[in-house]
Structure formats: structure tokens, C-alpha cells
Design a protein around this motif. Structure first.
Motif, PDB file in Angstrom:
ATOM      1  N   SER B 287       1.445  -1.797   5.110  1.00 38.57           N
ATOM      2  CA  SER B 287       0.766  -3.079   4.933  1.00 38.57           C
ATOM      3  C   SER B 287      -0.626  -2.932   5.543  1.00 38.57           C
ATOM      4  O   SER B 287      -0.802  -2.269   6.557  1.00 38.57           O
ATOM      5  N   CYS B 288      -1.609  -3.528   4.883  1.00 40.91           N
ATOM      6  CA  CYS B 288      -3.015  -3.316   5.251  1.00 40.91           C
ATOM      7  C   CYS B 288      -3.239  -3.661   6.719  1.00 40.91           C
ATOM      8  O   CYS B 288      -2.942  -4.775   7.163  1.00 40.91           O
ATOM      9  N   ILE B 289      -3.784  -2.691   7.479  1.00 31.46           N
ATOM     10  CA  ILE B 289      -3.989  -2.938   8.905  1.00 31.46           C
ATOM     11  C   ILE B 289      -5.236  -3.787   9.142  1.00 31.46           C
ATOM     12  O   ILE B 289      -5.487  -4.221  10.258  1.00 31.46           O
ATOM     13  N   PHE B 290      -6.028  -4.009   8.106  1.00 31.63           N
ATOM     14  CA  PHE B 290      -7.245  -4.804   8.281  1.00 31.63           C
ATOM     15  C   PHE B 290      -6.970  -6.288   8.067  1.00 31.63           C
ATOM     16  O   PHE B 290      -7.507  -7.133   8.758  1.00 31.63           O
ATOM     17  N   CYS B 291      -6.132  -6.602   7.084  1.00 33.45           N
ATOM     18  CA  CYS B 291      -5.922  -8.018   6.765  1.00 33.45           C
ATOM     19  C   CYS B 291      -4.480  -8.431   7.024  1.00 33.45           C
ATOM     20  O   CYS B 291      -4.112  -9.571   6.773  1.00 33.45           O
ATOM     21  N   GLY B 292      -3.665  -7.509   7.499  1.00 39.53           N
ATOM     22  CA  GLY B 292      -2.274  -7.856   7.770  1.00 39.53           C
ATOM     23  C   GLY B 292      -1.466  -8.090   6.510  1.00 39.53           C
ATOM     24  O   GLY B 292      -0.376  -8.644   6.566  1.00 39.53           O
ATOM     25  N   LYS B 294      -2.698  -9.743   3.713  1.00 40.09           N
ATOM     26  CA  LYS B 294      -3.138 -10.896   2.911  1.00 40.09           C
ATOM     27  C   LYS B 294      -4.003 -10.475   1.734  1.00 40.09           C
ATOM     28  O   LYS B 294      -4.111 -11.173   0.752  1.00 40.09           O
ATOM     29  N   GLY B 295      -4.615  -9.293   1.854  1.00 41.62           N
ATOM     30  CA  GLY B 295      -5.504  -8.821   0.793  1.00 41.62           C
ATOM     31  C   GLY B 295      -6.947  -8.893   1.248  1.00 41.62           C
ATOM     32  O   GLY B 295      -7.409  -9.935   1.696  1.00 41.62           O
ATOM     33  N   CYS B 296      -7.648  -7.749   1.165  1.00 45.50           N
ATOM     34  CA  CYS B 296      -9.061  -7.733   1.559  1.00 45.50           C
ATOM     35  C   CYS B 296      -9.752  -6.620   0.762  1.00 45.50           C
ATOM     36  O   CYS B 296      -9.133  -5.970  -0.067  1.00 45.50           O
ATOM     37  N   ARG B 297     -11.048  -6.410   1.070  1.00 46.72           N
ATOM     38  CA  ARG B 297     -11.799  -5.409   0.337  1.00 46.72           C
ATOM     39  C   ARG B 297     -11.224  -4.003   0.569  1.00 46.72           C
ATOM     40  O   ARG B 297     -11.127  -3.200  -0.324  1.00 46.72           O
ATOM     41  N   LYS B 298     -10.814  -3.758   1.826  1.00 51.46           N
ATOM     42  CA  LYS B 298     -10.337  -2.426   2.196  1.00 51.46           C
ATOM     43  C   LYS B 298      -9.072  -2.039   1.427  1.00 51.46           C
ATOM     44  O   LYS B 298      -8.844  -0.876   1.134  1.00 51.46           O
ATOM     45  N   CYS B 299      -8.218  -3.028   1.133  1.00 53.05           N
ATOM     46  CA  CYS B 299      -6.958  -2.699   0.441  1.00 53.05           C
ATOM     47  C   CYS B 299      -7.048  -3.112  -1.023  1.00 53.05           C
ATOM     48  O   CYS B 299      -6.035  -3.233  -1.691  1.00 53.05           O
ATOM     49  N   LYS B 300      -8.267  -3.332  -1.496  1.00 53.33           N
ATOM     50  CA  LYS B 300      -8.501  -3.755  -2.886  1.00 53.33           C
ATOM     51  C   LYS B 300      -7.648  -4.977  -3.224  1.00 53.33           C
ATOM     52  O   LYS B 300      -7.024  -5.043  -4.282  1.00 53.33           O
TER      53      LYS B 300
HETATM   54 ZN   LIG Z   1      -6.384  -5.610   3.408  1.00 57.18          ZN
END
Ligand SMILES: [Zn+2]
Lengths: 716, 370
Positions: B287-292, B294-300
Motif C-alpha cells: 500500500s502506498c507509503i506516501f498516501c496510505g 488513498k491514491g496520489c501522484r507517486k502511486c499513480k
Molecule cells: Zn499514493
């Protein structure tokens, strides 16, 4: 690869999930949808697929429909394209001969006459060429070319349409004759090799089999009669031909990874149906309309492979626990494999067990483990439990890990940053820095000439990194790298063996690593580098470390070092490295203005020594006494001479001499030419008593005597 | 300073009083001599003249109590005199002295806001650092550490890892080869290893099961450098072989490792994938470590980040190992293997956007990791 959901749904009318859900479900089962683009107005979406190389069967619409059918337990109707009845107008079928029974397993040919070459449209349900091509942004060329492309997109079977009237005699699938020429569809005139596989007529090669068609037999607006080819070619044979000609086409991609032996007649029917929808008729003979030449041996190892045994216990042994208490059951196995096209028969051996007949389109399935993977995949990887295996035996670290950590830690404390440079350098750099000449290992396919060989030394990379910093206006550089260096041994022009040794490089320029407003900054110099190396060496247990220098004319100093500012580093008599100032010639070539200090240690040698184990020793309770001696020396007498004299004095024995060091080295106006002054500090201390004045006087005169003998005179 | 015993007063004649007060005076002077700052002066004042615990009060009450009534007046007089002496002579003098001592210290004042002198420390390379973090996570799970050569033979890099000669899967690993190998049989030809997986085979050839090993190392591909590609990169490979090793163990092990590396809130997700040397094969996402998630630029915007490849060891690989170690019988043992790109993990952990920064030796970049 792009997939239209509209097309998928045409194959699977019962599919009720949304496109987004479909994409997620496919992805979780290894048919990865990388991106979804909504086409709007009832046209569904385009899926951008990323399918692993082993799943060529799923790189087309029908293949993905098959996966979806397995996931949602839907019925997928078989593909079938009815054709108009042929006109039997010849005694014998069109002549097709497979000369290479190892390389071509099946070759089907169908003769279509009086076709009209023109624009594609939506011909009939299942052949919506115009609609699908528009949505896919696929250029329409002509109904003939579009028909073969449509069959490719629909079912992943390459087909080819020849202008029949350009074919002399019949078809022969054979190896090319060395020097034969063929102009391919890309307009390139190719000279063929005896290993190339070609589709030929009785006079000349027509196409590179399974790779690309020929220019001279391509369909043109003037074409009247067409030969439709759909075949099965051997992966290796196609791969070799494609490689040799530097080609990678849709067709070669599929054949190299294994096509479906049974797909050729279906694809041929689809292409023929589309072409005939615009006019024309099928030429047949007494018994039929499709020439179908087959090689039994290849059919046996593709379409009719022997069934494989599968045991439920083996499925469970490999896959383990599921989150669902029921786990993988007989029903799971049967449902999943049947949906994928396997035919399961109960096997008498230790039930539950099956004998599974494999589908012709899944050449990647050949063993029990392959079926186990299919079961896990369709069941869903994330439905398996997360458990930990029992602990194994003791943990072993690398034997030199501790030594590496000690060396790294010491250099970090000395203010050097750890760096990692490239593994390659130019042949010229290798020649300059290789510890032994003539053993440089070259790459067969280097990225560039500057990266043409494996580094024999870490020095080229270190110099490049220093240059990079200076180029970025960073003038203070202190770097080290621990990495592998390479040397080869060759025999008869063949590199037989490549040796790998660990090495450590240090490089510095600019200021010494101290920062503060109150002390004048000073340049990092030879002795800073030497000090860092000494501190690394001090971590190891050795009897003697010394630094020496060879006469410049001996040619023993590495060419990258300043011959008079370089030192060999020896530990217990073994050379463990070199350090010093970069040779001014090399510095100038790299436009370095400030002096650059570099060194390299041979860690394979250093790491043979054990790490020094700290041990306590008695510390005297009695006061130490320091005496300084101001000496004048001839330039030719190095510190080492005085150092040795003091060491032998201590061993003479004078155990009370516990320390001596050069406190200051300087030159002043009161000295004669060719002389220098040295302030020698000596410390005396006894373990058992306070030193008396008379004793100290005696020690002092012994020091004076010893340094005198070594060639120093006391300054008065 | 008040520990001096109170002189005993037994007689109250003038001579005795003279003697007693002289002693008190000496005591006060002796203490006063040590006063060298305004703080010490204040302490001195309190100790002698303090209203509650001052020495003067103590002495006077003790002596007055002991004195016969006829001597009390004279004694009181003496105390007044002594107090005057303390207040005027001694304290005034002390005041002068402490002021000049303070001034001397003040002259030595430092600008303590200037930066400290710092001996600059070096920084461990982020790749080394990340690699040892990964290794220690697995060491804690009972994995030993292994390494292998960077220049490998075709056999170890490809064939024994179930990439048969001519297999299309070889195409996905743009291989850098050593020159002048044409005369050798394919299996002996030298190349730069494209993955750390060959060390799996080298390990199994040397030791029978059970095996639990992690293999950190450098690998090379014929890839032109860009933001995410580099001809050099690092991997950590893992191999666990034993009786009864299952896919669910593989999942549990990697789930644990990812939580140890990225925090216990991280979730893992397994996807079918393809590697010639494992079956079943999987790609692992966290799971994206940047947004937890939720979805962000880093995880597209997906909430997930792909991090590593893994799978159950393919029986064909065990078959190659069996040539030297018969105990690798795929009917009796099983195992899993995994491999992760160190650069990718380091880039995520430290927010690095260009892979090339790892190999430039840029002091400004490396200093960030001190
Ligand atoms: Zn993310």
C-alpha cells in the motif's frame, strides 16, 4: 497491447460487471490491465494490457474473454466462421509441401477467386472491422490486410494473404538457399541464409516464414485472386530467422512464444469470410476447400500432448493455507481447470487426483506445477493466508562483513562519503590504472566506448566522480568506494576466466573536513589521506605497517600517482595498496587545478588479516614526563630514520620510553641549505615508580645519542 | 561554610569575650577569603546574617542563653559590634572584590551563538544503508547472508535459472556480455549477471536443504541511463528451501518483511506474474507509503506500489541443483525465492527521483545521508 471491452463483451454476452471491476479482477489474476480509457457513448473502454511473456494465448480479445469466462464462471462459445460452399473446379488441391518437418507443424492454404480489394467495413457479426478499428485507432489499409489484422486482434493467430497470381506452382515451406534474395513487406531487400525459414513457391522465396511477407506477392488494388495462409511454425526456427534479420513482428512474437496448433483453420475461415463478404468465391476440389498440411510429430507435442497427473495433496503441499477454512477443494481444482480448457478425468492414483488433458493454446502448461499455478492464480493469490515458516538453522554473516563495516565506519568518521561508481571504464583508463598490465576484460556489447571494459581498478571511477563534483562547482571532495575490480585470464584469444577482487578507493581535494568560523580552513593534503589509510589499517591486527616509495626510475609506482608524492602501503610485508597525489599529467588532462589525493587498497589482501581485538593493559599511575628535542637534519634523512632509531632505543631496552612523535617539521633562515628542523617529542613513564631527575637525564642523553647516530644534530 | 563549630563560651569576663569574638572574626574572615563572585557573596551574607539560619543569630542565642544575667548586657554590646564589623568592613570589602571578579569573567564572554566547530562526518551510501536494512530484516527471520560473482556464466545466470537457450524470456534481460566468448559452449560463456538469482543455484550446489539465505549484490543490464534505468543496480535476493514450505509462507514472510521495512501499517497484495525460475510466480505491491493507500501522484492514484517479484522455486531449478545435491528432490522439499530492487526501495524511502544520483558521487547528494 490494447483491448476493447466492447469486443470482449461481444464474445461474452453474459458479462455483467463494470469495465473497472473487470480490469481489477483480470489484474489480480495475472492478466494485468495497466490503464483504462473510457471511450464513452456505449463504446466501453480500451484496456492497456501488460501481459507476461508466458501468456501469449491471452494477448488477444478471445484469449482475454477466456480468462474472464474462467473468473466469472461464464460460458464462452467457440469461434466459428461459416463460409460459402466452395466451387470444386480442380482435381487436386492446391499444392502445399512442408519440407522442414522440424520447423513447420501445420500449413493451411485456401484459394479465393475474384475477390474485390477495397475498403473495410463492418461485414457481419463477429467481423466489425470498421467499428473496432476506429475505436482502437488502427489504420484501415484494405479489406485483405485488415482481415488478417482483424484475425490477429481477435484470436492472436498470424495469417497472411498472398496475391495468388504471383505464385508460381505451389507452396513449399523450406529452408532458404544461401544467397537467395527476398524483398520483404518493409521494402528491404534481404540476402537469405541457409538457416532461414521461408515460405516459397516452386521458383522463389515468397516470405520469411512466421516473420514477414514478401513484397512481390503482396495484395494490391489490382489483386483478383488470393491465397490465405494460416500456419504453425516452430518457436526456435522463427526466433533464429527474426533475429538474423533484426526483425520483431507481431507474427514472430507469437510464433516464438508458441502458437495454437488448432487455431490455423479458424483464423483462415475468419480471414476468408471477411474477404468473401466483399465478393468472390472459394476454389475447392473434390474433397474440400482447405489445404491442411500437418506434421504428425509436431501435432503430437502441441495439440495432442499426453495428459498430466495432478494430485490434490500436491496442490496443498505447494500452496499451503488459505484464509478460507475450506481451502483448495476438489471442486476448486475442477472448476478452475475446466474453465481454462483442460479436460479432467479422475485418476486412480491416490485420489483425489486427476489426469488432465491440456488445451492446445496453452503450450506454457506442461507439468503438474503449471496446473497448480493456474489454480492459485484463478482462485486468487490474496486469498491465501500469511503464515511464517518454522525458524531454520543459525544465521551466518559473510566472513568479511565485519571487516568491511570496520573499514567503512573508520572512513565515515574521517569525513569521507561513501560512493558507488560505474563498473566500466575506457580501455585507456584501464591501461593507466590496472595493477597488472594486459589482463583487462572487454565487454562484447558495451554501452559506449568510454564504458568498454570492466574496471581493473576503482581509480577511474573515483577520478570521474571527483571531476563531476568540480564540474558542479563543489570544490571540497572526500569520497571512498568499496567495490569489485576485475582481471581476466585469456587463452587463444578467448577470455577463460574473470577474477573479481574487492578494493577500496579514496579520493579527496579541497579543504580538510573541519568547519567552523574560528579556525582557519586548510587544504586536505597527502598526510590527511595517509592518516585516513593509517586509521583503516589500525583496525586490523598486524605486526608492521609501513609506507615506502620506490625510485621514480624503477617504474614501480602506479602511473596515476605523482612519483615523488606517492607511497606504497605494506602490511606485514605485503603490498596492500598505493596512495598519494594524482600525477600532475593526469590532473592537467582532467583540468584539476587543486591537488587531488587518491589511493587504492587491495581489500582481498587486507581482509586476510584479522580485525584487531581491543584488549586492556595496565595504565601507569605515575606521572609521564615529556621531553622535546630540537633536531637539525639533512634533507636526505627521512623521519623514518629517526623513528627507527627511537624504536630500537625502546627495544634496547628502554621500556620507559613510551611514546615519541614528530611534533613539528619546519625550515627557517637559520638553517643551512638542504637542512630541516624537526621537533621530536619523547615521553617517559614507568609502571612502578615516579621517574627521578637523574634517570630522566640519562634517558635524555640516550635519546640524543640515538638520534645523533641516525644523523641528526641537536639544535642549540 | 557554617560547619565550623561554635566556639564554646564558659567564662564571661572581658578576656574570655575578647578571645571568643576574635575566634568568630577569624572564622568569618576565613570564609570571606574564598568569596570570588556575587553569588558567593550572597551565600556568605545569608550564612552569617540570615534571619533564620544565620550563624550570627545562632551564636548569639546560644551564648546569651548560657550567660549569667549580669554578663548579658556586655555580651549584647559585643554582638552589636561584631555585626557592625560584618556589615561594614567585611561585606563592603567583599562587595568590591566580587564585582571585579565578575568583570574579569565578563571579559571572557564568548559569542555562544556562533556555530560549533564540526569535524565533518562521512555518510554511508543510501544503497549500502538500504541493503543492510533489508538484510537485517531477514537475518532476524533466520536468514544467512550469501554473495556471488558479478561476472557469471550463462549457465548460472540463465540456464540453471530455467531460461533455456533461445528462450524469449532472455530478451527481457538486456545482457552485457564479456568479449571473446564465441569459441566456448554457450553455458560457459561469461556475462555480467542480470540478477542476483544465480546465487540461488550456487548456494544450493554448496549446501543441502534446509536453506534460508539473503543475497545482496550488484547487477548489470545493457540499459541506457534515464530517470529510472541504470546499467548498474542492486538487488537483494532471498531463498528459503525446506520440507513443507508453501506459498502461504512466502506471502507471510514478505508481508512481515515489508512491514518491518516500511512500517506496520503497510499492507501487501500479490499478483500472478512470470519468472522462469519460480512457479507460481508473483509480483508484490505494498500500500502506498506516501498516501496510505488513498491514491496520489507517486502511486499513480492506485494506492499501491509495485515492489518485488517472488514465487515458489520451480521444480526445474531444483532439478539443476540436484545434479550436485541430490537432496533437492522437488517431491520432498519445496521453497520460495524473492528478489527486490534496492534502488527502488531507497528511492521510495528517501524520496529520490533520479536513479543516476546513486552513482554520481555528488558530495551535495551524499551529504544528505549523514
Ligand atoms: Zn499514493
Amino acid at each position: 497491447m490494447k483491448i476493447l471491452t466492447k469486443w470482449l463483451r461481444a464474445y461474452l454476452p453474459g458479462l455483467s460487471v463494470s469495465d473497472a471491476q473487470l480490469a481489477e479482477d483480470l489484474t489480480l489474476r495475472g492478466i494485468a490491465v495497466e490503464g483504462i480509457c473510457d471511450l464513452g457513448s456505449g463504446n466501453g473502454s480500451i484496456f492497456a494490457m501488460d501481459i507476461t511473456t508466458n501468456r501469449v494465448d491471452a494477448m488477444n480479445h478471445y484469449g482475454i474473454a477466456r480468462e474472464a469466462a474462467a473468473i466469472y464462471a461464464l460460458e464462452l462459445p467457440a469461434l466459428a466462421f461459416p463460409l460459402p460452399a466452395p466451387r470444386p473446379c480442380s482435381q487436386r488441391p492446391f499444392s502445399v509441401a512442408i519440407e522442414v518437418e522440424d520447423a513447420c507443424g501445420r500449413f493451411t492454404a485456401r484459394v479465393l477467386r475474384d475477390v474485390a480489394i477495397g475498403e473495410s467495413r463492418d461485414w457481419f457479426p463477429g467481423a466489425e472491422v470498421s467499428t473496432y478499428f476506429a475505436l482502437l485507432d488502427q489504420k484501415k489499409i484494405s479489406n485483405a490486410v485488415d482481415a488478417t489484422n482483424f484475425a490477429w486482434l481477435a484470436m492472436g493467430q498470424p495469417t497472411h494473404a498472398f496475391d495468388l497470381d504471383k505464385i508460381e506452382g505451389g507452396i513449399v515451406v523450406r529452408r532458404a538457399r544461401k544467397g537467395e534474395r527476398l524483398k520483404t513487406l518493409d521494402g528491404v531487400e534481404r540476402v537469405l541464409d541457409a538457416d532461414d525459414l521461408v515460405v516459397a513457391d516452386h521458383a522463389k522465396p515468397l516470405a520469411l516464414a512466421g516473420v514477414m511477407g514478401g513484397w512481390d506477392t503482396m495484395i494490391t488494388p489490382a489483386t483478383k485472386n488470393v491465397l490465405v495462409e494460416a500456419a504453425w511454425f516452430d518457436p526456435m526456427a522463427v526466433r533464429r530467422t527474426a533475429r538474423r534479420h533484426g526483425l520483431h513482428t507481431d507474427a514472430s512474437h507469437r510464433f516464438e512464444r508458441g502458437a495454437d496448433f488448432n487455431a490455423a483453420p479458424v483464423a483462415s475461415a475468419l480471414v476468408s469470410a471477411i474477404l468473401l463478404a466483399g465478393g468472390g468465391w472459394i476454389e475447392g476440389w473434390a474433397e474440400g476447400d482447405l489445404v491442411d498440411a500437418r506434421v504428425a510429430a509436431i501435432e503430437a507435442r502441441t495439440a495432442h500432448r499426453p495428459p498430466i497427473e495432478l494430485k490434490l495433496s500436491e496442490v496443498q503441499r505447494i500452496l499451503g493455507r488459505t484464509e478460507d477454512a475450506e481451502g483448495i477443494t476438489t471442486a476448486t481444482v475442477e472448476d478452475v481447470l475446466a474453465a481454462l480448457g483442460c479436460k479432467l478425468a479422475p485418476s486412480p492414483a491416490a485420489p483425489p487426483a486427476w489426469s488432465a488433458t491440456l488445451p492446445s493454446w496453452r503450450l506454457d502448461l506442461e507439468r503438474e506445477i503449471d496446473l497448480i499455478e493456474e489454480i492459485a492464480r484463478v482462485y486468487g493469490y490474496n486469498r491465501f493466508a500469511n503464515t511464517l515458516p518454522a525458524f531454520g538453522e543459525g544465521v551466518r554473516a559473510l566472513p568479511w562483513a565485519e571487516k568491511e563495516t570496520a573499514a567503512r565506519g573508520t572512513l565515515l568518521a574521517c569525513g569521507f562519503h561513501e560512493a558507488i561508481a560505474g563498473t566500466f571504464c575506457s580501455a585507456a583508463e584501464a591501461e593507466l590504472t590496472a595493477p597488472q598490465p594486459g589482463q583487462v576484460v572487454a565487454l562484447g556489447n558495451p554501452l559506449s566506448e568510454e564504458a568498454g571494459v570492466l574496471r581493473p581498478s576503482l581509480i577511474p571511477g573515483m577520478l570521474a566522480m571527483i571531476a563531476g563534483n568540480l564540474h558542479r562547482d563543489v570544490s571540497d571532495v572526500r569520497l571512498f568506494e568499496m567495490g569489485t575490480v576485475f582481471s581476466g585470464s585469456a587463452a587463444n584469444g578467448t577470455v577463460e576466466k574473470v577474477d573479481e577482487r574487492p578494493a577500496l578507493a579514496l579520493g579527496a581535494t579541497g579543504l580538510a573536513p573541519e568547519e567552523g568560523p574560528l579556525h582557519a580552513p586548510r587544504a586536505f593534503d597527502f598526510f590527511d589521506l595517509k592518516g585516513a589509510v593509517e586509521q583503516v589499517l589500525a583496525r586490523f591486527d598486524m605486526r608492521a605497517v609501513y609506507f615506502d616509495r620506490f625510485p621514480a626510475e624503477a617504474g614501480l609506482t602506479p602511473a596515476w600517482l605523482h612519483p615523488y608524492r606517492a607511497a606504497r602501503v605494506a602490511a606485514d610485508g605485503l603490498t596492500v595498496g598505493w596512495l598519494g597525489e594524482l600525477h600532475p599529467r593526469e590532473a592537467a588532462a582532467r583540468k584539476f587545478k587543486a591537488p587531488v589525493l587518491v589511493g587504492e587498497l587491495y581489500l582481498d589482501r587486507l581482509f586476510k588479516l584479522p580485525l584487531r581485538k581491543p584488549a586492556a593493559r595496565e595504565i601507569s599511575r605515575f606521572q609521564p614526563v615529556r621531553r622535546d628535542f630540537s633536531l637539525v637534519l639533512d634533507e636526505s634523512i627521512a623521519w623514518e630514520t629517526i623513528d627507527r632509531a627511537m624504536a630500537s632505543l625502546q627495544a634496547s631496552p628502554l621500556p620507559e620510553l613510551i611514546d615519541w612523535r614528530a611534533r613539528e617539521v619546519f625550515r627557517d633562515a637559520r638553517l643551512a641549505r638542504g637542512e630541516y628542523a624537526l621537533l621530536l617529542g619523547a615521553t617517559f613513564q614507568a609502571l612502578d615508580r615516579t621517574l627521578r631527575e637523574e634517570e630522566l637525564k640519562e634517558f635524555q642523553s640516550r635519546v640524543e645519542e640515538a638520534v645523533n647516530k641516525a644523523g641528526a644534530r641537536l639544535r642549540t | 561554610m557554617t560547619n565550623d563549630s561554635i566556639p564554646n563560651l564558659t567564662a564571661f569576663d572581658d578576656e574570655s569575650l575578647d578571645k571568643a569574638f576574635a575566634e568568630l572574626r577569624d572564622q568569618a574572615k576565613a570564609v570571606a577569603d574564598a568569596v570570588d563572585s556575587s553569588e558567593a557573596l550572597e551565600a556568605f551574607r545569608l550564612s552569617w546574617l540570615g534571619r533564620k539560619q544565620g550563624r550570627l543569630n545562632e551564636v548569639s542565642s546560644r551564648w546569651l542563653k548560657a550567660a549569667p544575667p549580669e554578663a548579658k548586657k556586655a555580651l549584647g554590646q559585643r554582638f552589636n559590634e561584631f555585626k557592625q564589623f560584618l556589615l561594614t568592613e567585611l561585606l563592603l570589602e567583599l562587595d568590591q572584590r566580587s564585582k571585579s571578579a565578575d568583570a574579569a569573567l565578563k571579559a571572557q564572554a564568548l559569542d555562544i551563538t556562533l556555530p560549533g566547530t564540526r569535524r565533518l562526518l562521512g555518510a554511508e551510501h543510501p544503497i549500502t544503508r538500504t541493503m543492510s536494512e533489508i538484510v537485517s530484516v531477514f537475518a532476524a527471520l533466520g536468514y544467512s547472508v550469501g554473495v556471488g560473482p558479478e561476472v557469471e556464466t550463462d549457465y548460472y545466470n540463465f540456464e540453471s535459472m530455467n531460461f533455456p537457450p533461445g528462450h524469449p524470456a532472455r530478451d527481457t534481460q538486456d545482457t552485457l556480455v564479456i568479449a571473446s566468448q564465441e569459441r566456448k559452449p554457450l553455458r560457459d560463456r561469461l556475462l555480467l549477471r542480470t540478477h542476483t538469482s544465480p546465487v540461488q543455484m550456487r548456494t544450493m550446489e554448496l549446501e543441502p536443504p534446509p536453506v534460508r539465505i539473503v543475497i545482496p549484490g550488484k547487477v548489470h543490464r545493457n540499459d541506457a541511463a534515464d530517470a529510472t534505468h541504470s546499467p548498474i543496480f542492486h538487488q537483494v535476493e532471498g531463498l528459503c528451501v525446506d520440507t513443507h514450505i508453501t506459498f502461504s509462507h512466502l506471502k507471510g514472510t514478505l508481508d512481515h518483511a515489508m512491514k518491518a521495512l516500511f512500517g506496520s501499517a503497510v499492507k501487501t497484495r500479490f499478483f500472478p506474474s512470470f519468472f522462469p525460475f519460480t512457479e507460481p510466480s508473483a509480483d508484490v505491491q505494498i500500500s502506498c507509503i506516501f498516501c496510505g493507500g488513498k491514491g496520489c501522484r507517486k502511486c499513480k492514484q492506485s494506492g499501491w506500489i509495485e515492489l518485488l517479484g517472488c514465487g515458489m522455486v520451480d521444480p526445474a531449478v531444483f532439478a539443476f541443483a540436484r545434479e550436485k545435491q541430490p537432496a533437492y528432490d522437488p517431491k520432498k522439499i519445496s521453497g520460495f525465492a524473492f528478489g527486490m530492487g534496492v534502488e527502488r526501495i531507497a528511492m521510495m524511502k528517501y524520496g529520490i527521483s533520479e536513479i543516476g544520483q546513486f552513482y554520481a558521487g555528488d558530495m551535495r547528494f551524499l551529504s544528505l545521508f549523514v
